[in-house]
Enzyme design. Structure first.
Site, PDB file in Angstrom:
ATOM      1  N   GLY A  83       0.825  -1.208   0.000  1.00 19.46           N
ATOM      2  CA  GLY A  83       0.000   0.000   0.000  1.00 19.46           C
ATOM      3  C   GLY A  83       0.859   1.259   0.000  1.00 19.46           C
ATOM      4  O   GLY A  83       2.096   1.191   0.045  1.00 19.46           O
TER       5      GLY A  83
ATOM      6  N   ILE B 265      -6.918 -10.513   5.859  1.00 15.53           N
ATOM      7  CA  ILE B 265      -7.074 -10.293   7.312  1.00 15.53           C
ATOM      8  C   ILE B 265      -8.510 -10.485   7.799  1.00 15.53           C
ATOM      9  O   ILE B 265      -8.750 -10.495   9.008  1.00 15.53           O
ATOM     10  CB  ILE B 265      -6.538  -8.912   7.766  1.00 15.53           C
ATOM     11  CG1 ILE B 265      -7.297  -7.762   7.107  1.00 15.53           C
ATOM     12  CG2 ILE B 265      -5.041  -8.804   7.552  1.00 15.53           C
ATOM     13  CD1 ILE B 265      -7.039  -6.419   7.787  1.00 15.53           C
TER      14      ILE B 265
ATOM     15  N   TYR C  96     -16.213   4.794   6.868  1.00 21.81           N
ATOM     16  CA  TYR C  96     -14.769   4.549   6.950  1.00 21.81           C
ATOM     17  C   TYR C  96     -14.246   4.907   8.349  1.00 21.81           C
ATOM     18  O   TYR C  96     -13.579   4.103   9.007  1.00 21.81           O
ATOM     19  CB  TYR C  96     -14.048   5.360   5.876  1.00 21.81           C
ATOM     20  CG  TYR C  96     -12.546   5.391   6.026  1.00 21.81           C
ATOM     21  CD1 TYR C  96     -11.767   4.256   5.776  1.00 21.81           C
ATOM     22  CD2 TYR C  96     -11.883   6.553   6.437  1.00 21.81           C
ATOM     23  CE1 TYR C  96     -10.378   4.289   5.933  1.00 21.81           C
ATOM     24  CE2 TYR C  96     -10.507   6.596   6.582  1.00 21.81           C
ATOM     25  CZ  TYR C  96      -9.756   5.455   6.336  1.00 21.81           C
ATOM     26  OH  TYR C  96      -8.394   5.493   6.495  1.00 21.81           O
TER      27      TYR C  96
ATOM     28  N   LYS D 108     -12.746   2.376  11.224  1.00 27.76           N
ATOM     29  CA  LYS D 108     -11.361   2.513  11.719  1.00 27.76           C
ATOM     30  C   LYS D 108     -11.372   2.715  13.240  1.00 27.76           C
ATOM     31  O   LYS D 108     -10.504   2.218  13.952  1.00 27.76           O
ATOM     32  CB  LYS D 108     -10.659   3.698  11.039  1.00 27.76           C
ATOM     33  CG  LYS D 108     -10.344   3.497   9.566  1.00 27.76           C
ATOM     34  CD  LYS D 108      -9.274   2.451   9.297  1.00 27.76           C
ATOM     35  CE  LYS D 108      -7.918   2.813   9.847  1.00 27.76           C
ATOM     36  NZ  LYS D 108      -6.905   1.795   9.495  1.00 27.76           N
TER      37      LYS D 108
HETATM   38  N1  NAP Z   1      -4.315   7.220   2.571  1.00 24.09           N
HETATM   39  C1  NAP Z   1      -4.579   8.132   3.494  1.00 24.09           C
HETATM   40  O1  NAP Z   1      -4.682   9.341   3.190  1.00 24.09           O
HETATM   41  C2  NAP Z   1      -4.737   7.749   4.944  1.00 24.09           C
HETATM   42  C3  NAP Z   1      -5.061   8.744   5.876  1.00 24.09           C
HETATM   43  C4  NAP Z   1      -5.192   8.393   7.225  1.00 24.09           C
HETATM   44  C5  NAP Z   1      -4.989   7.103   7.635  1.00 24.09           C
HETATM   45  N2  NAP Z   1      -4.699   6.140   6.717  1.00 24.09           N
HETATM   46  C6  NAP Z   1      -4.520   4.769   7.192  1.00 24.09           C
HETATM   47  O2  NAP Z   1      -3.186   4.403   6.909  1.00 24.09           O
HETATM   48  C7  NAP Z   1      -3.127   3.012   6.585  1.00 24.09           C
HETATM   49  C8  NAP Z   1      -2.426   2.856   5.251  1.00 24.09           C
HETATM   50  O3  NAP Z   1      -3.194   3.538   4.255  1.00 24.09           O
HETATM   51  P1  NAP Z   1      -2.743   3.493   2.732  1.00 24.09           P
HETATM   52  O4  NAP Z   1      -3.275   4.698   2.082  1.00 24.09           O
HETATM   53  O5  NAP Z   1      -1.320   3.130   2.657  1.00 24.09           O
HETATM   54  O6  NAP Z   1      -3.623   2.258   2.223  1.00 24.09           O
HETATM   55  P2  NAP Z   1      -3.684   1.635   0.758  1.00 24.09           P
HETATM   56  O7  NAP Z   1      -2.642   2.217  -0.136  1.00 24.09           O
HETATM   57  O8  NAP Z   1      -5.122   1.654   0.334  1.00 24.09           O
HETATM   58  O9  NAP Z   1      -3.260   0.129   1.040  1.00 24.09           O
HETATM   59  C9  NAP Z   1      -4.089  -0.679   1.815  1.00 24.09           C
HETATM   60  C10 NAP Z   1      -3.451  -2.025   1.898  1.00 24.09           C
HETATM   61  O10 NAP Z   1      -4.329  -2.895   2.626  1.00 24.09           O
HETATM   62  C11 NAP Z   1      -4.386  -4.133   1.943  1.00 24.09           C
HETATM   63  N3  NAP Z   1      -5.641  -4.801   2.218  1.00 24.09           N
HETATM   64  C12 NAP Z   1      -6.895  -4.357   1.978  1.00 24.09           C
HETATM   65  N4  NAP Z   1      -7.787  -5.282   2.344  1.00 24.09           N
HETATM   66  C13 NAP Z   1      -7.080  -6.319   2.852  1.00 24.09           C
HETATM   67  C14 NAP Z   1      -7.441  -7.582   3.399  1.00 24.09           C
HETATM   68  N5  NAP Z   1      -8.722  -7.973   3.512  1.00 24.09           N
HETATM   69  N6  NAP Z   1      -6.450  -8.414   3.816  1.00 24.09           N
HETATM   70  C15 NAP Z   1      -5.142  -8.050   3.717  1.00 24.09           C
HETATM   71  N7  NAP Z   1      -4.742  -6.873   3.204  1.00 24.09           N
HETATM   72  C16 NAP Z   1      -5.715  -6.025   2.772  1.00 24.09           C
HETATM   73  C17 NAP Z   1      -4.248  -3.767   0.472  1.00 24.09           C
HETATM   74  O11 NAP Z   1      -3.840  -4.893  -0.247  1.00 24.09           O
HETATM   75  P3  NAP Z   1      -4.149  -4.978  -1.837  1.00 24.09           P
HETATM   76  O12 NAP Z   1      -3.353  -3.880  -2.462  1.00 24.09           O
HETATM   77  O13 NAP Z   1      -3.666  -6.332  -2.215  1.00 24.09           O
HETATM   78  O14 NAP Z   1      -5.626  -4.806  -1.941  1.00 24.09           O
HETATM   79  C18 NAP Z   1      -3.172  -2.690   0.545  1.00 24.09           C
HETATM   80  O15 NAP Z   1      -1.892  -3.265   0.592  1.00 24.09           O
HETATM   81  C19 NAP Z   1      -4.564   2.503   6.597  1.00 24.09           C
HETATM   82  O16 NAP Z   1      -4.798   1.852   7.799  1.00 24.09           O
HETATM   83  C20 NAP Z   1      -5.400   3.767   6.493  1.00 24.09           C
HETATM   84  O17 NAP Z   1      -6.654   3.605   7.135  1.00 24.09           O
HETATM   85  C21 NAP Z   1      -4.560   6.430   5.383  1.00 24.09           C
END
Ligand code: NAP
Length: 295
Positions: free
Chosen positions: A10, A37, A125, A129
């Site tokens: 991710g 997961i 969402y 979380k």
């Molecule tokens: N992006 C933001 O702006 C933001 C802001 C605040 C907090 N966050 C938090 O930061 C964390 C990382 O965010 P990110 O933007 O890096 O997320 P991301 O790019 O959307 O990546 C999410 C990851 O979770 C994996 N995933 C989804 N469903 C899954 C499942 N059922 N089993 C195993 N793996 C699964 C995906 O795998 P696949 O690629 O194989 O689907 C991907 O590797 C998250 O917890 C998010 O809530 C993000």
């Protein structure tokens, strides 16, 4: 140290894998293709086999608008998935770092949110979380919760990449100007998370590149910095009518992490650094020749 990372491909996970390897840790990337997961038994088996000392849990259902129509899936991944990860980690005695979000807040406060402010998420969402956070608190004595927001970086599609994709047709870019964000570079955040984990074992902390900006001003800075020809048009969130309601301004107060010596650079510096490093790729995705940033 052996570290297992969920969501290793991710936006944030990619940088955490890189930082952990740089620091000399042994990394087990738990890809979704190998362990979903939402499957408790599979998570237990996989974490049991790896037997890490630390699990950094970034995997999540992060599509904020889609979550409104797919609440079952959002809760299955963000709430129950987190529960499964925490239970499996506890069985092997591993610490857990859970990445959470500024969207647990409603954005109505007059000042940046502190870790102990009451969460009031406005959309599926954020609620899913927050449910994940509760599982971490209840099932994980060594559970560290890091809330962050508005991620971008080389490992995935953050706002700069999405905006450049939309810019390719040359049309004006409509961007919300009555919601604020703290653009946070994943490279910086990954370093800060690991630094914080060295200092504290558990609790709730906020980490972003400090400062906040409207999405419109953020877009203007990107368009100017990359030399894109597009106009940027301010619109209200109401006019945008996205499926999920977002907080107007959920800036995070990062002083608790600062008291532990973990301070991130201002978002403007981080973004300038990112554009210097990745501007060519972004310009190409916006349909521009890398050699002519000012055309
Ligand atoms: N992006 C933001 O702006 C933001 C802001 C605040 C907090 N966050 C938090 O930061 C964390 C990382 O965010 P990110 O933007 O890096 O997320 P991301 O790019 O959307 O990546 C999410 C990851 O979770 C994996 N995933 C989804 N469903 C899954 C499942 N059922 N089993 C195993 N793996 C699964 C995906 O795998 P696949 O690629 O194989 O689907 C991907 O590797 C998250 O917890 C998010 O809530 C993000």
């Amino acid at each position: 140290m052996k570290v297992a990372i969920t969501g290793p491909d991710g936006l944030l996970g990619t940088e955490l894998v890189r930082e952990c390897l740089t620091s000399g840790a042994s990394v087990a990337p738990l890809l979704e293709a190998e362990v979903d997961i939402t499957d408790a038994a599979a998570v237990r088996k996989c974490i049991g086999r790896v037997s890490p000392e630390l699990v950094i849990h970034t995997a999540a259902f992060t599509a904020v608008d889609d979550a409104e129509g797919e609440a079952d899936r959002a809760y299955a991944v963000n709430a129950y998935g987190t529960f499964h990860v925490c239970r499996a980690a506890a069985l092997v005695g591993a610490r857990v770092i859970y990445i959470s979000t500024d969207y647990v807040f409603d954005g109505g406060a007059e000042r940046p949110y502190r870790p102990d402010d009451e969460p009031k998420p406005l959309q599926v969402y954020g609620r899913s979380k927050l449910a994940g956070e509760l599982y971490v608190r209840q099932n994980t004595p060594g559970g560290l919760i890091v809330r962050t927001g508005s991620l971008y970086g080389p490992g995935g599609a953050g706002f700069p990449d999405k905006l450049c994709g939309r810019a390719a047709d040359g049309d004006p870019l409509k961007v919300v100007n009555d919601q604020w964000c703290s653009p946070t570079l994943t490279n910086d955040l990954a370093k800060a998370i690991l630094a914080l984990a060295d200092k504290v074992a558990s609790g709730v902390y906020h980490l972003t590149n400090p400062g906040s900006v409207t999405w419109y001003s953020y877009a203007l800075r990107l368009v100017e910095g990359l030399g894109l020809p597009n106009e940027v048009e301010p619109v209200s969130a109401e006019g945008f009518s996205a499926p999920a309601v977002r907080p107007r301004r959920a800036e995070l107060d990062c002083s608790a992490a600062a008291e532990e010596g973990v301070v991130m650079r201002p978002w403007t510096e981080a973004l300038a650094d990112y554009l210097a490093r990745c501007g060519g790729r972004l310009r190409r995705s916006a349909g521009l020749d890398e050699e002519s940033p000012s055309t």
